[in-house]
Design a protein around this motif. Structure first.
Motif, PDB file in Angstrom:
ATOM      1  N   SER A  79      -2.394   6.107  -4.817  1.00 55.14           N
ATOM      2  CA  SER A  79      -3.198   5.472  -5.996  1.00 55.14           C
ATOM      3  C   SER A  79      -2.555   5.683  -7.159  1.00 55.14           C
ATOM      4  CB  SER A  79      -4.584   6.102  -5.813  1.00 55.14           C
ATOM      5  OG  SER A  79      -4.811   7.370  -6.265  1.00 55.14           O
ATOM      6  N   GLU A  80      -1.884   6.844  -7.180  1.00 53.25           N
ATOM      7  CA  GLU A  80      -1.184   7.253  -8.643  1.00 53.25           C
ATOM      8  C   GLU A  80       0.098   6.425  -8.612  1.00 53.25           C
ATOM      9  OE1 GLU A  80      -0.318  11.447  -8.758  1.00 53.25           O
ATOM     10  OE2 GLU A  80      -2.442  12.019  -8.715  1.00 53.25           O
ATOM     11  N   LEU A  81       0.747   5.597  -7.575  1.00 46.23           N
ATOM     12  CA  LEU A  81       1.826   4.888  -7.708  1.00 46.23           C
ATOM     13  C   LEU A  81       1.394   3.320  -7.711  1.00 46.23           C
ATOM     14  CD1 LEU A  81       3.002   7.802  -6.966  1.00 46.23           C
ATOM     15  CD2 LEU A  81       4.889   6.210  -5.614  1.00 46.23           C
ATOM     16  N   LEU A  82       0.177   3.073  -7.731  1.00 37.43           N
ATOM     17  CA  LEU A  82      -0.152   1.703  -7.513  1.00 37.43           C
ATOM     18  C   LEU A  82      -0.779   1.374  -8.766  1.00 37.43           C
ATOM     19  CD1 LEU A  82      -1.745   1.497  -4.208  1.00 37.43           C
ATOM     20  CD2 LEU A  82       0.391   0.783  -4.873  1.00 37.43           C
ATOM     21  N   PRO A  83      -0.918  -0.143  -9.305  1.00 40.27           N
ATOM     22  CA  PRO A  83      -1.338  -0.458 -10.656  1.00 40.27           C
ATOM     23  C   PRO A  83      -2.861   0.151 -10.730  1.00 40.27           C
ATOM     24  CG  PRO A  83      -0.455  -2.373  -9.573  1.00 40.27           C
ATOM     25  CD  PRO A  83      -0.443  -1.169  -8.433  1.00 40.27           C
ATOM     26  N   PRO A  84      -3.066   0.547 -12.205  1.00 41.40           N
ATOM     27  CA  PRO A  84      -4.252   1.070 -12.471  1.00 41.40           C
ATOM     28  C   PRO A  84      -5.497   0.326 -12.086  1.00 41.40           C
ATOM     29  CG  PRO A  84      -2.908   1.274 -14.328  1.00 41.40           C
ATOM     30  CD  PRO A  84      -2.275   0.440 -13.328  1.00 41.40           C
ATOM     31  N   GLY A  85      -6.620   0.869 -11.547  1.00 37.54           N
ATOM     32  CA  GLY A  85      -7.575   0.064 -10.789  1.00 37.54           C
ATOM     33  C   GLY A  85      -7.600  -0.472  -9.303  1.00 37.54           C
ATOM     34  N   THR A  86      -6.330  -0.303  -8.889  1.00 39.60           N
ATOM     35  CA  THR A  86      -6.297  -0.735  -7.569  1.00 39.60           C
ATOM     36  C   THR A  86      -7.453   0.124  -6.596  1.00 39.60           C
ATOM     37  OG1 THR A  86      -4.062  -1.128  -7.816  1.00 39.60           O
ATOM     38  CG2 THR A  86      -4.696  -0.870  -5.660  1.00 39.60           C
ATOM     39  N   ALA A  87      -8.032  -0.627  -5.674  1.00 35.51           N
ATOM     40  CA  ALA A  87      -8.984  -0.196  -4.951  1.00 35.51           C
ATOM     41  C   ALA A  87      -8.375   0.549  -3.659  1.00 35.51           C
ATOM     42  CB  ALA A  87      -9.985  -0.921  -4.585  1.00 35.51           C
ATOM     43  N   VAL A  88      -8.035   1.776  -3.476  1.00 31.12           N
ATOM     44  CA  VAL A  88      -7.485   2.404  -2.288  1.00 31.12           C
ATOM     45  C   VAL A  88      -8.401   3.002  -1.290  1.00 31.12           C
ATOM     46  CG1 VAL A  88      -5.686   4.094  -1.363  1.00 31.12           C
ATOM     47  CG2 VAL A  88      -5.434   2.654  -3.577  1.00 31.12           C
ATOM     48  N   PRO A  89      -8.764   2.813  -0.244  1.00 30.92           N
ATOM     49  CA  PRO A  89      -9.705   3.248   0.859  1.00 30.92           C
ATOM     50  C   PRO A  89      -9.595   4.770   0.906  1.00 30.92           C
ATOM     51  CG  PRO A  89      -8.215   2.029   2.149  1.00 30.92           C
ATOM     52  CD  PRO A  89      -8.029   1.682   0.611  1.00 30.92           C
ATOM     53  N   ALA A 165       5.269   0.932  -3.464  1.00 30.64           N
ATOM     54  CA  ALA A 165       4.656   1.660  -4.459  1.00 30.64           C
ATOM     55  C   ALA A 165       6.008   2.662  -4.991  1.00 30.64           C
ATOM     56  CB  ALA A 165       3.769   2.938  -3.604  1.00 30.64           C
ATOM     57  N   LEU A 166       6.885   2.872  -4.130  1.00 27.69           N
ATOM     58  CA  LEU A 166       8.281   3.621  -4.402  1.00 27.69           C
ATOM     59  C   LEU A 166       8.816   2.499  -5.339  1.00 27.69           C
ATOM     60  CD1 LEU A 166       9.456   5.331  -1.127  1.00 27.69           C
ATOM     61  CD2 LEU A 166       8.062   6.251  -3.084  1.00 27.69           C
ATOM     62  N   ALA A 167       9.032   1.448  -5.088  1.00 23.03           N
ATOM     63  CA  ALA A 167       9.793   0.394  -5.794  1.00 23.03           C
ATOM     64  C   ALA A 167       9.037   0.453  -7.043  1.00 23.03           C
ATOM     65  CB  ALA A 167       9.919  -1.086  -5.161  1.00 23.03           C
ATOM     66  N   ARG A 168       7.764   0.089  -7.039  1.00 22.72           N
ATOM     67  CA  ARG A 168       7.090  -0.145  -8.432  1.00 22.72           C
ATOM     68  C   ARG A 168       7.305   1.445  -9.319  1.00 22.72           C
ATOM     69  NH1 ARG A 168       2.315   1.362 -10.779  1.00 22.72           N
ATOM     70  NH2 ARG A 168       1.659  -0.464 -12.220  1.00 22.72           N
ATOM     71  N   HIS A 169       7.344   2.338  -8.765  1.00 26.69           N
ATOM     72  CA  HIS A 169       7.466   3.681  -9.339  1.00 26.69           C
ATOM     73  C   HIS A 169       8.766   3.728  -9.811  1.00 26.69           C
ATOM     74  CE1 HIS A 169       6.973   8.005 -10.228  1.00 26.69           C
ATOM     75  NE2 HIS A 169       8.040   8.196  -9.575  1.00 26.69           N
ATOM     76  N   THR A 170       9.836   3.225  -9.345  1.00 23.54           N
ATOM     77  CA  THR A 170      11.213   3.490  -9.744  1.00 23.54           C
ATOM     78  C   THR A 170      11.696   2.140 -10.708  1.00 23.54           C
ATOM     79  OG1 THR A 170      11.972   2.497  -7.701  1.00 23.54           O
ATOM     80  CG2 THR A 170      11.821   5.017  -7.950  1.00 23.54           C
ATOM     81  N   GLY A 171      10.839   1.191 -11.025  1.00 21.01           N
ATOM     82  CA  GLY A 171      11.078   0.259 -11.513  1.00 21.01           C
ATOM     83  C   GLY A 171      12.232  -0.927 -11.048  1.00 21.01           C
ATOM     84  N   ARG A 172      12.181  -0.871  -9.805  1.00 22.94           N
ATOM     85  CA  ARG A 172      13.224  -1.944  -8.893  1.00 22.94           C
ATOM     86  C   ARG A 172      12.278  -2.516  -7.835  1.00 22.94           C
ATOM     87  NH1 ARG A 172      17.316   3.166  -7.540  1.00 22.94           N
ATOM     88  NH2 ARG A 172      15.528   4.180  -7.519  1.00 22.94           N
TER      89      ARG A 172
END
Length: 350
Positions: A79-89, A165-172
């Motif tokens: 959840s820490e690497l996904l957009p804020p508010g994303t519902a993760v089970p 998630a890794l791609a989003r975290h690194t901006g790529r």
């Protein structure tokens, strides 16, 4: 080290290639390394294939590289690497962690709720419309099969989410992430999601099990689960890195993927990106790491035996399994390897 040839290795690789080519319309390439020798057989080694779930080995190694640098950690919540508010089970008060996604112990099912239509005839390109938004929306409706970290459930969803998630975290995007973190350091020129004109021309036409031409698959936001294309030489270079022939910046990350494991059975364990298997005593009892892959018109198999400095890759443009043939070849290489031989593996050009 300079590449050498090995008559016995050449014969073994050639036999497997001929067997897999017989009765198949699609191209087949078989490659193998044993100690300081390397051989290819079948179609032109530069032929490009969809490698399906072998992509997961790259996704997991990207996670390990970032973890070694301190950018993320294996026990970090997804959840820490996904957009804020994303519902993760969650389940049992446990959150999904990045390392669990790489080891298929997150509890996630194979696919998110509602992604694959219920049909007797699967769509020709089933993941083409999978966007990050639709993937995360499906995640919110997904129930975990078990408490995170508790049990092994193979999950394309989990691997796809890890890549996203890794791609989003690194901006790529995922393609740029893999090329930067893995392909460039190892000199893998043909391993990528998006193909240019040259690599598209070298892409083998995929076929169904019965030999009918099949369209290419576009994995969309699930690229981390199976979206890469590659060649046999590239995958053997990747395998050699697993055997110790890696730049210093990758050595620690590879060690992390080998050392981290979750036991599945008496002779099997799952590692980030790999399935670990202890061979039977009659085959030497050695530990091997492997992964297979499959898309609509392709099958792939990659395996390494670090204790014996041997590796095998099999790529086929027909949707019929190559796993048995690939594992058989690896066992042959292990059986025929000189005892207590620790020759540094070959460097593969091209």
């Amino acid at each position: 080290m300079t590449m050498t040839t090995d008559t016995e290795l050449d014969a073994q690789v050639g036999e497997i290639a001929r067997r897999l080519t017989d009765g198949r319309r699609g191209a087949v390439v078989v490659g193998a390394v044993r100690d300081d020798a390397c051989e290819f057989a079948g179609a032109d080694p530069g032929t490009v294939f969809e490698i399906g779930s072998v992509s997961k080995t790259f996704t997991a190694l990207a996670l390990a590289r970032l973890a070694v640098r301190g950018g993320v950690s294996l026990d970090q919540p997804l959840s820490e690497l996904l957009p804020p508010g994303t519902a993760v089970p969650e389940r049992g008060g446990r959150r999904i962690e990045l390392g669990q996604l790489a080891c298929h112990t997150s509890g996630l099912p194979r696919l998110p709720a509602g992604m694959m239509p219920r049909s007797l005839i699967p769509p020709p390109d089933p993941y083409a419309d999978c966007t990050p938004e639709s993937l995360l929306a499906g995640l919110a409706r997904t129930r975990l099969r078990s408490v995170p970290g508790r049990r092994y459930h193979y999950s394309n969803l989990g691997a796809g989410l890890l890549g996203l998630a890794l791609a989003r975290h690194t901006g790529r995007d995922y393609d740029a992430l893999i090329r930067s973190e893995i392909c460039e350091p190892l000199g893998l020129a043909d391993t990528r999601v998006v193909l240019d004109d040259d690599r598209t021309e070298r892409l083998a036409q995929g076929h169904s099990r019965t030999g009918r031409p099949r369209p290419r698959w576009r994995m969309g936001a699930l690229a981390g689960a199976g979206g890469l294309h590659s060649t046999a030489p590239d995958l053997l270079k990747f395998a050699l890195a697993q055997l110790g022939d890696a730049p210093g910046s990758l050595t620690q990350a590879i060690a992390l993927t080998h050392e981290t494991s979750h036991r599945v059975g008496h002779a099997m364990a799952v590692h980030p990106g790999w399935i670990g298997l202890r061979l039977k005593a009659r085959d030497g009892g050695h530990h091997v790491l492997f992964h297979n892959g499959g898309t609509g018109g392709y099958r792939s198999f990659l395996a390494v035996a670090p204790e014996r400095q041997a590796a095998v890759v099999v790529l086929s443009a027909t949707a019929r399994s190559v796993d048995r043939a690939g594992l058989e070849l690896l066992v042959r290489l292990i059986r025929s390897a000189p005892p207590d031989e620790h020759t540094r593996p070959v460097r593969i050009s091209g």
